[in-house]
Enzyme design. Structure first.
Site, PDB file in Angstrom:
ATOM      1  N   ILE A 122     -42.643 -25.533 -54.314  1.00 19.33           N
ATOM      2  CA  ILE A 122     -44.004 -25.673 -53.822  1.00 19.33           C
ATOM      3  C   ILE A 122     -44.354 -24.417 -53.046  1.00 19.33           C
ATOM      4  O   ILE A 122     -43.607 -23.989 -52.177  1.00 19.33           O
ATOM      5  CB  ILE A 122     -44.154 -26.906 -52.904  1.00 19.33           C
ATOM      6  CG1 ILE A 122     -43.560 -28.147 -53.555  1.00 19.33           C
ATOM      7  CG2 ILE A 122     -45.611 -27.122 -52.539  1.00 19.33           C
ATOM      8  CD1 ILE A 122     -44.191 -28.544 -54.866  1.00 19.33           C
ATOM      9  N   CYS A 123     -45.474 -23.805 -53.386  1.00 14.77           N
ATOM     10  CA  CYS A 123     -46.009 -22.656 -52.652  1.00 14.77           C
ATOM     11  C   CYS A 123     -44.952 -21.553 -52.523  1.00 14.77           C
ATOM     12  O   CYS A 123     -44.387 -21.111 -53.515  1.00 14.77           O
ATOM     13  CB  CYS A 123     -46.510 -23.133 -51.290  1.00 14.77           C
ATOM     14  SG  CYS A 123     -47.588 -21.978 -50.421  1.00 14.77           S
ATOM     15  N   THR A 124     -44.648 -21.117 -51.300  1.00 22.35           N
ATOM     16  CA  THR A 124     -43.722 -20.005 -51.105  1.00 22.35           C
ATOM     17  C   THR A 124     -42.263 -20.394 -51.313  1.00 22.35           C
ATOM     18  O   THR A 124     -41.376 -19.552 -51.171  1.00 22.35           O
ATOM     19  CB  THR A 124     -43.885 -19.393 -49.695  1.00 22.35           C
ATOM     20  OG1 THR A 124     -43.700 -20.411 -48.716  1.00 22.35           O
ATOM     21  CG2 THR A 124     -45.276 -18.791 -49.535  1.00 22.35           C
TER      22      THR A 124
ATOM     23  N   THR B 183     -47.012 -18.642 -57.251  1.00 22.55           N
ATOM     24  CA  THR B 183     -46.901 -19.019 -55.847  1.00 22.55           C
ATOM     25  C   THR B 183     -48.302 -18.929 -55.258  1.00 22.55           C
ATOM     26  O   THR B 183     -49.281 -18.757 -55.987  1.00 22.55           O
ATOM     27  CB  THR B 183     -45.897 -18.111 -55.100  1.00 22.55           C
ATOM     28  OG1 THR B 183     -45.661 -18.634 -53.774  1.00 22.55           O
ATOM     29  CG2 THR B 183     -46.400 -16.681 -54.987  1.00 22.55           C
TER      30      THR B 183
END
Length: 329
Positions: free
Chosen positions: A107-109, A127
């Site tokens: 998830i994300c970073t 990302t």
């Protein structure tokens, strides 16, 4: 037939983004109400609770050393993750858990943790839009897709910023249980089953970094100062006193784009800002240098995959209230 249990391991750490965990967790929990059987186990290096981005401590179920093999490994992100080298213990934990998991998702970073563990090598990934260029530099063999809300490459999944984790979790639910159950979860949580457009619609600018060459900075200043003027290749070359061929070469060398595409991106960003401030789409087109609303609409379709009107509905003030997605409750 009752579905078999699906185990999910969430790898967390101090500074983790709370919504990276809670968003997907709510999707899986809601799916269980409709017949799925997801079991979430939260793990950390050392097994101790961790401090989240909002200051709330998150309890942990198990140490990495004691964690079983999971059907899905979920690696969350955090604001500090892209800022430097990822903690070696966290990298080793991600590598160990991924080697045992049926599939791996970030998830994300969290993608930076997977990248540091070598799990993005030769893979497609994404990302948060603020960090896609950095991820591409950190993982040169990966193919980073900056506009995707989430990307699947085989058994590897990566998602964009925070709420895109919900999009990804819904896609995982749909993969296992079909669109009807996933749609029921989306409606219950009052979110879109599939959002239109990519994450560029959330970014501050499509132009990218400011040009370093003085001539190209001069072109940028000219277009921003008067977007409605004649900014054809020939007109701009004459104003900055270089040949059209030389100007074309400079744009290609430094920014890997054409002069006209760069002009359109400046106008496009200005149109977005005008829409954000309350101008209607026709006014935004005229003031930002597009010859008509239709040309602005085509530009929105190319860059964001949505219309100017839909973009404006999503990003204007919430003071007047807003409607839930069609079919939500």
């Amino acid at each position: 037939m009752k579905p078999s249990e699906h185990s999910i391991g969430a790898l967390v750490f101090d500074g983790m983004k709370m919504l990276d965990l809670s968003g997907p967790a709510e999707v899986f929990s809601e799916a269980n109400r409709y017949g799925a059987r997801y079991r979430l186990t939260i793990v950390s290096v050392g097994g101790g609770s961790v401090a989240s981005s909002i200051g709330v401590r998150v309890p942990v179920d198990a140490d990495i050393a004691e964690a079983p093999a999971f059907d899905t490994l979920l690696v969350v992100g955090g604001d500090q993750v892209p800022q430097g080298a990822v903690d070696p213990d966290l990298v080793a934990a991600a590598r160990k858990l991924a080697s045992q998991a049926g599939r791996v998702a970030s998830i994300c970073t969290g993608a930076f943790i997977l990248g540091a563990a070598g799990l993005l090598d030769g893979k497609r990934a994404t990302t948060h839009w603020q960090h896609t260029e950095l991820l591409a530099r950190r993982c040169p063999t990966a193919r980073v897709e900056p506009d995707a809300l989430f990307v699947r490459d085989g058994s590897l999944y990566t998602s964009a910023g925070v709420t895109a984790g919900i999009d990804l979790a819904l896609a995982l639910v749909e993969h296992e249980h079909g669109p009807d159950l996933a749609r029921s979860v989306a409606r219950s949580l009052v979110v879109y089953m599939q959002r239109a457009g990519g994450q560029s619609q959330f970014s501050a600018s499509l132009q990218g970094p400011a040009p370093q060459t003085p001539v190209l900075r001069q072109v940028q200043d000219l277009v921003q100062a008067d977007p409605t003027a004649d900014h054809s290749l020939e007109a701009l070359a004459a104003r900055v006193r270089v040949s059209p061929r030389h100007l074309t070469r400079m744009f290609r060398t430094e920014l890997n784009t054409t002069t006209m595409r760069y002009v359109e991106l400046i106008r496009f960003d200005m149109a977005k800002a005008l829409l954000d401030s309350g101008h209607n789409a026709t006014e935004a087109a005229a003031r930002s240098g597009f010859p008509s609303y239709e040309s602005l609409r085509r530009a929105f379709a190319r860059h964001l995959g949505i219309s100017p009107t839909k973009y404006q509905r999503r990003f204007t003030t919430t003071g007047a209230g807003s409607r839930a997605p069609h079919g939500s409750r």
